[in-house]
Design an enzyme around this catalytic site. Sequence first.
Site, PDB file in Angstrom:
ATOM      1  N   ASP A  35       0.836  -1.215   0.000  1.00 49.90           N
ATOM      2  CA  ASP A  35       0.000   0.000   0.000  1.00 49.90           C
ATOM      3  C   ASP A  35       0.859   1.249   0.000  1.00 49.90           C
ATOM      4  O   ASP A  35       0.558   2.234  -0.653  1.00 49.90           O
ATOM      5  CB  ASP A  35      -0.868   0.025   1.245  1.00 49.90           C
ATOM      6  CG  ASP A  35      -2.014  -0.929   1.107  1.00 49.90           C
ATOM      7  OD1 ASP A  35      -2.887  -0.932   1.961  1.00 49.90           O
ATOM      8  OD2 ASP A  35      -2.025  -1.687   0.115  1.00 49.90           O
ATOM      9  N   TYR A  38       2.115   1.934  -3.309  1.00 46.83           N
ATOM     10  CA  TYR A  38       1.020   2.437  -4.134  1.00 46.83           C
ATOM     11  C   TYR A  38       0.784   3.925  -3.826  1.00 46.83           C
ATOM     12  O   TYR A  38       0.694   4.762  -4.723  1.00 46.83           O
ATOM     13  CB  TYR A  38      -0.249   1.612  -3.867  1.00 46.83           C
ATOM     14  CG  TYR A  38      -1.476   2.147  -4.555  1.00 46.83           C
ATOM     15  CD1 TYR A  38      -2.333   3.024  -3.901  1.00 46.83           C
ATOM     16  CD2 TYR A  38      -1.787   1.802  -5.866  1.00 46.83           C
ATOM     17  CE1 TYR A  38      -3.450   3.539  -4.521  1.00 46.83           C
ATOM     18  CE2 TYR A  38      -2.897   2.322  -6.506  1.00 46.83           C
ATOM     19  CZ  TYR A  38      -3.727   3.181  -5.831  1.00 46.83           C
ATOM     20  OH  TYR A  38      -4.824   3.700  -6.459  1.00 46.83           O
ATOM     21  N   GLU A 115      -9.119   5.521  17.163  1.00 43.18           N
ATOM     22  CA  GLU A 115      -9.598   4.146  16.989  1.00 43.18           C
ATOM     23  C   GLU A 115      -8.556   3.363  16.203  1.00 43.18           C
ATOM     24  O   GLU A 115      -7.758   3.958  15.485  1.00 43.18           O
ATOM     25  CB  GLU A 115     -10.888   4.132  16.131  1.00 43.18           C
ATOM     26  CG  GLU A 115     -12.035   4.873  16.732  1.00 43.18           C
ATOM     27  CD  GLU A 115     -13.166   5.089  15.706  1.00 43.18           C
ATOM     28  OE1 GLU A 115     -13.245   4.359  14.709  1.00 43.18           O
ATOM     29  OE2 GLU A 115     -13.941   6.026  15.940  1.00 43.18           O
ATOM     30  N   LYS A 117      -7.120   1.328  13.149  1.00 42.20           N
ATOM     31  CA  LYS A 117      -7.424   1.262  11.720  1.00 42.20           C
ATOM     32  C   LYS A 117      -7.309  -0.209  11.333  1.00 42.20           C
ATOM     33  O   LYS A 117      -6.208  -0.749  11.177  1.00 42.20           O
ATOM     34  CB  LYS A 117      -6.452   2.131  10.927  1.00 42.20           C
ATOM     35  CG  LYS A 117      -6.846   2.231   9.469  1.00 42.20           C
ATOM     36  CD  LYS A 117      -6.054   3.302   8.764  1.00 42.20           C
ATOM     37  CE  LYS A 117      -6.555   3.584   7.376  1.00 42.20           C
ATOM     38  NZ  LYS A 117      -6.685   2.436   6.512  1.00 42.20           N
ATOM     39  N   ASP A 119      -7.346  -3.462   9.183  1.00 45.09           N
ATOM     40  CA  ASP A 119      -6.939  -3.677   7.799  1.00 45.09           C
ATOM     41  C   ASP A 119      -7.895  -4.666   7.129  1.00 45.09           C
ATOM     42  O   ASP A 119      -7.675  -5.869   7.155  1.00 45.09           O
ATOM     43  CB  ASP A 119      -5.506  -4.210   7.784  1.00 45.09           C
ATOM     44  CG  ASP A 119      -4.838  -3.944   6.459  1.00 45.09           C
ATOM     45  OD1 ASP A 119      -5.445  -3.256   5.615  1.00 45.09           O
ATOM     46  OD2 ASP A 119      -3.721  -4.430   6.263  1.00 45.09           O
ATOM     47  N   GLU A 177     -15.592  -1.965   9.327  1.00 40.01           N
ATOM     48  CA  GLU A 177     -14.534  -2.617   8.573  1.00 40.01           C
ATOM     49  C   GLU A 177     -14.675  -4.131   8.725  1.00 40.01           C
ATOM     50  O   GLU A 177     -14.636  -4.657   9.838  1.00 40.01           O
ATOM     51  CB  GLU A 177     -13.171  -2.153   9.117  1.00 40.01           C
ATOM     52  CG  GLU A 177     -12.006  -2.485   8.244  1.00 40.01           C
ATOM     53  CD  GLU A 177     -11.859  -1.542   7.046  1.00 40.01           C
ATOM     54  OE1 GLU A 177     -12.751  -0.687   6.819  1.00 40.01           O
ATOM     55  OE2 GLU A 177     -10.847  -1.680   6.335  1.00 40.01           O
ATOM     56  N   TYR A 229     -17.687   1.330  12.972  1.00 43.43           N
ATOM     57  CA  TYR A 229     -17.032   2.578  13.391  1.00 43.43           C
ATOM     58  C   TYR A 229     -17.826   3.843  13.082  1.00 43.43           C
ATOM     59  O   TYR A 229     -17.384   4.946  13.374  1.00 43.43           O
ATOM     60  CB  TYR A 229     -15.612   2.691  12.824  1.00 43.43           C
ATOM     61  CG  TYR A 229     -15.490   2.609  11.304  1.00 43.43           C
ATOM     62  CD1 TYR A 229     -16.021   3.592  10.488  1.00 43.43           C
ATOM     63  CD2 TYR A 229     -14.816   1.555  10.719  1.00 43.43           C
ATOM     64  CE1 TYR A 229     -15.909   3.519   9.116  1.00 43.43           C
ATOM     65  CE2 TYR A 229     -14.693   1.473   9.341  1.00 43.43           C
ATOM     66  CZ  TYR A 229     -15.240   2.459   8.543  1.00 43.43           C
ATOM     67  OH  TYR A 229     -15.133   2.389   7.190  1.00 43.43           O
ATOM     68  N   LYS A 317      -0.463   6.032   9.971  1.00 42.95           N
ATOM     69  CA  LYS A 317      -0.099   4.686   9.510  1.00 42.95           C
ATOM     70  C   LYS A 317       1.200   4.220  10.154  1.00 42.95           C
ATOM     71  O   LYS A 317       2.175   4.967  10.216  1.00 42.95           O
ATOM     72  CB  LYS A 317       0.090   4.694   7.976  1.00 42.95           C
ATOM     73  CG  LYS A 317      -1.169   5.055   7.186  1.00 42.95           C
ATOM     74  CD  LYS A 317      -2.121   3.891   7.070  1.00 42.95           C
ATOM     75  CE  LYS A 317      -1.827   2.980   5.946  1.00 42.95           C
ATOM     76  NZ  LYS A 317      -2.287   3.270   4.654  1.00 42.95           N
ATOM     77  N   CYS A 411      28.566 -29.700  -0.048  1.00 45.96           N
ATOM     78  CA  CYS A 411      28.294 -28.700   0.979  1.00 45.96           C
ATOM     79  C   CYS A 411      29.134 -27.441   0.722  1.00 45.96           C
ATOM     80  O   CYS A 411      30.342 -27.548   0.507  1.00 45.96           O
ATOM     81  CB  CYS A 411      28.639 -29.288   2.339  1.00 45.96           C
ATOM     82  SG  CYS A 411      28.703 -28.077   3.669  1.00 45.96           S
ATOM     83  N   CYS A 414      32.092 -27.368   3.528  1.00 43.01           N
ATOM     84  CA  CYS A 414      33.185 -28.340   3.680  1.00 43.01           C
ATOM     85  C   CYS A 414      33.347 -29.226   2.452  1.00 43.01           C
ATOM     86  O   CYS A 414      34.168 -30.135   2.463  1.00 43.01           O
ATOM     87  CB  CYS A 414      32.931 -29.207   4.904  1.00 43.01           C
ATOM     88  SG  CYS A 414      31.585 -30.373   4.667  1.00 43.01           S
ATOM     89  N   CYS A 429      24.157 -31.920   4.640  1.00 41.84           N
ATOM     90  CA  CYS A 429      25.551 -32.272   4.436  1.00 41.84           C
ATOM     91  C   CYS A 429      25.811 -33.450   5.355  1.00 41.84           C
ATOM     92  O   CYS A 429      25.538 -33.378   6.554  1.00 41.84           O
ATOM     93  CB  CYS A 429      26.445 -31.095   4.807  1.00 41.84           C
ATOM     94  SG  CYS A 429      28.147 -31.585   5.053  1.00 41.84           S
ATOM     95  N   CYS A 434      32.055 -31.494   9.228  1.00 40.03           N
ATOM     96  CA  CYS A 434      31.736 -30.222   8.564  1.00 40.03           C
ATOM     97  C   CYS A 434      31.847 -29.084   9.592  1.00 40.03           C
ATOM     98  O   CYS A 434      31.150 -29.099  10.618  1.00 40.03           O
ATOM     99  CB  CYS A 434      30.322 -30.293   8.000  1.00 40.03           C
ATOM    100  SG  CYS A 434      29.734 -28.724   7.369  1.00 40.03           S
TER     101      CYS A 434
HETATM  102  S1  IVH Z   1     -13.379   6.100   9.326  1.00 46.07           S
HETATM  103  C1  IVH Z   1     -14.375   9.379   6.551  1.00 46.07           C
HETATM  104  N1  IVH Z   1     -12.520   4.340  11.072  1.00 46.07           N
HETATM  105  O1  IVH Z   1      -9.760   2.922   6.452  1.00 46.07           O
HETATM  106  C2  IVH Z   1     -14.012   8.333   7.501  1.00 46.07           C
HETATM  107  N2  IVH Z   1     -12.075   3.961   8.773  1.00 46.07           N
HETATM  108  O2  IVH Z   1      -8.229   4.633   4.598  1.00 46.07           O
HETATM  109  C3  IVH Z   1     -13.523   7.133   6.830  1.00 46.07           C
HETATM  110  N3  IVH Z   1     -10.856   1.906   8.308  1.00 46.07           N
HETATM  111  O3  IVH Z   1     -12.206   3.360   4.003  1.00 46.07           O
HETATM  112  C4  IVH Z   1     -13.597   5.927   7.590  1.00 46.07           C
HETATM  113  N4  IVH Z   1     -10.688   1.220  10.385  1.00 46.07           N
HETATM  114  O4  IVH Z   1     -12.080   1.122   5.212  1.00 46.07           O
HETATM  115  C5  IVH Z   1     -12.595   4.686   9.770  1.00 46.07           C
HETATM  116  N5  IVH Z   1     -11.817   2.851  12.709  1.00 46.07           N
HETATM  117  C6  IVH Z   1     -11.904   3.196  11.426  1.00 46.07           C
HETATM  118  C7  IVH Z   1     -11.353   2.389  10.408  1.00 46.07           C
HETATM  119  C8  IVH Z   1     -11.458   2.826   9.085  1.00 46.07           C
HETATM  120  C9  IVH Z   1     -10.417   0.937   9.121  1.00 46.07           C
HETATM  121  C10 IVH Z   1     -10.671   1.932   6.845  1.00 46.07           C
HETATM  122  C11 IVH Z   1     -11.931   2.202   6.072  1.00 46.07           C
HETATM  123  C12 IVH Z   1     -11.627   3.425   5.239  1.00 46.07           C
HETATM  124  C13 IVH Z   1     -10.142   3.367   5.180  1.00 46.07           C
HETATM  125  C14 IVH Z   1      -9.560   4.724   4.893  1.00 46.07           C
END
Ligand code: IVH
Length: 674
Positions: A35, A38, A115, A117, A119, A177, A229, A317, A411, A414, A429, A434
Amino acid sequence: MPKRPSNEKAINELREEIRRHEDLYYLHENPEISDREYDELIEKLRAREEQSPQLITPDSPTQRVGGRPAEGFPEFAHRRPMLSLDNSYSIEELRAFDERCRKLAEGTAPDYVAELKIDGLSLSIHYEDGLFVRGVTRGDGSRGEDVTANVRTIRSVPLRLRSGAAKVAREIEVRGEAYLSRKVFERINAEREEDGESRFANPRNAASGAIRQLDPAMVAKRRLEMFAYDALAGERKPFATQWEALDWMESEGCRVNPNRRLCKSIDEVIEFCNAMELKRDKLGYEIDGVVVKVNSTALQDEFGATGKAPRWAIAYKYAARQATTQVLDVILQVGRTGALTPVAVLAPVQLGGVTVSRSTLHNEDEIERLGLRIGDWVLIERGGDVIPKVLKVVESKRTGREKKFQMPERCPECKGRVSRPEGEVLSRCVAADCPAQLIGRLLLFGSRRAMRIEGLGDALAEQLIAKKIVRDVADLYSLKLDNLTALERMAEKSASNVLAQIEASKARDLWHLIYGLGIRHVGERTAGILARHFGSLERLGRATVAELDDIHEIGLTMAQSIRDWFDDPGNARLCRRLREAGVRTESEKQTRSGGTEGNERFAGKQFVLTGTLPGMSRDEARALVEASGGRVTSSVSKKTDFVVAGAEPGSKLDKAQQLGVAVIDEAEFKKMLG
Ligand code: IVH
């Protein structure tokens, strides 16, 4: 002089590259880059577009909110766009976000909600009169895919909200999520491997693949989960604060992540981010950072959004754990048992805060499975454990000049013969002398869990073997001060320290010695069992395969391997020389078990450990049970005496309750231990 490529050309190339990665990610769930990489491409493109704004087109990847809707599901227009978040990668960027928010809030400091995040992939769940009616993916942010039947299979999505829902609004939307736990992710990948399919690179891709399955029964098998969330009533947020929204969703039966904090300042947010980074590997699911949101809904509305992301929230991040790099070579490491482990030498790359330049490839079969060649570009990942692993080969980067790896016949250390016995994955070996194997054996013998000879590290072991001062571990006990001071970087003081350590090691208890001998398949635990059962090295050396096999927890392979080791005349001589040198070969006390000075409080008792214990790791808990004469097994049965349950205990707890097995928590467990 070659002409510099025009900005237009560079922009077009970048767009094409980004689109290819988007397709790989969204349509094929098979990304080649991380990511972070990207994001870097997008940023590069954005910078170039800023230089030539006339070249910005509406379909440029910088102008899009999210991914493309997948085919095969009806589209659904979101009532309020599902935005994405701006990212920050440092504490300074978080402080800058705070500055911006204060300015927007005209000088007052807003409260924040921090909160995790998660994945995974975001979902929008619709309720009418409290009943689940629809589940929609984020899609491109304004239109998603209606995946109702699939969302219905997610157990953490309530099909009916609890009683209070109607008071808030007739139509309610919960956003959250969806994700896969690490355990399920591993299971899915193992199944895919068995079916000859490629592994998913990460749980997010697997989750996104799961939700787009056309058969809901298949989705159900994937065991998706969701953390909620956000809550909406039409386009509007029905609560005065984000914190209230989270509490309300929880009270309505939605799963809300317990790791959250209402913060009065950005310093508190930073503290939370740091604390969670430490906890990251202990969670049963992947997170890639923390989401920081302005708590007040009124302020959120005031701040508004830029095209793509709200101004009132930011993602912090954590350091990336995946990266692409090139395999410069594949070398072989020779272990103490002679096993040849192929290791990829990588072009150095930053990963999770450290520079990575090596990654184990385990064995030839793994190289085959990955289809890896020397010169290939690979996607690597550094998980909770510090050792990075190669996830996959980036085949599109092949030039045709890559070379296949071939296990040598000799090997590399040796030049001894290499053989791979039928049915085994490792080549070895087979030369008895050795040096790489001898060094490995010395290091194991001197290690902390074995004879604990401090100062016997790589450099000393290598010199002792290379100069033929030591040929086996028994030779350590006839070392003299002169032997050591003659070596490089060995002053008299360190030399006499090492000799003192060697002398002290003679008194270590028997299990340390058995473990230190490096008998195949005999780890610390088995060494403890053997020491307890036989009480002396001599008695163990006389045990038949049948006698060994009769011991609980010793299987036939282990029994045979122990017998083979003692049958070797060189090893028999080694044991005699160790005894003659004064090394203790008798157990101090028959009741002692491997590891700790124990008691027999749990003699004959079977334990199962489940969930995360607050004050100790599973390994520690296991060691405590075993030190007290008990046994830890992996699954609950009628024979289980106690289940020790921590946070997020999983199905073992259900099973224990079904079978009426006693369930205790860490506090009770400690009390029992005395
Ligand atoms: S809030 C406008 N809260 O992260 C607010 N997103 O990179 C947007 N995500 O699309 C979402 N945990 O898929 C929010 N506690 C959390 C989250 C969360 C994961 C993801 C979600 C969002 C992406 C943004």
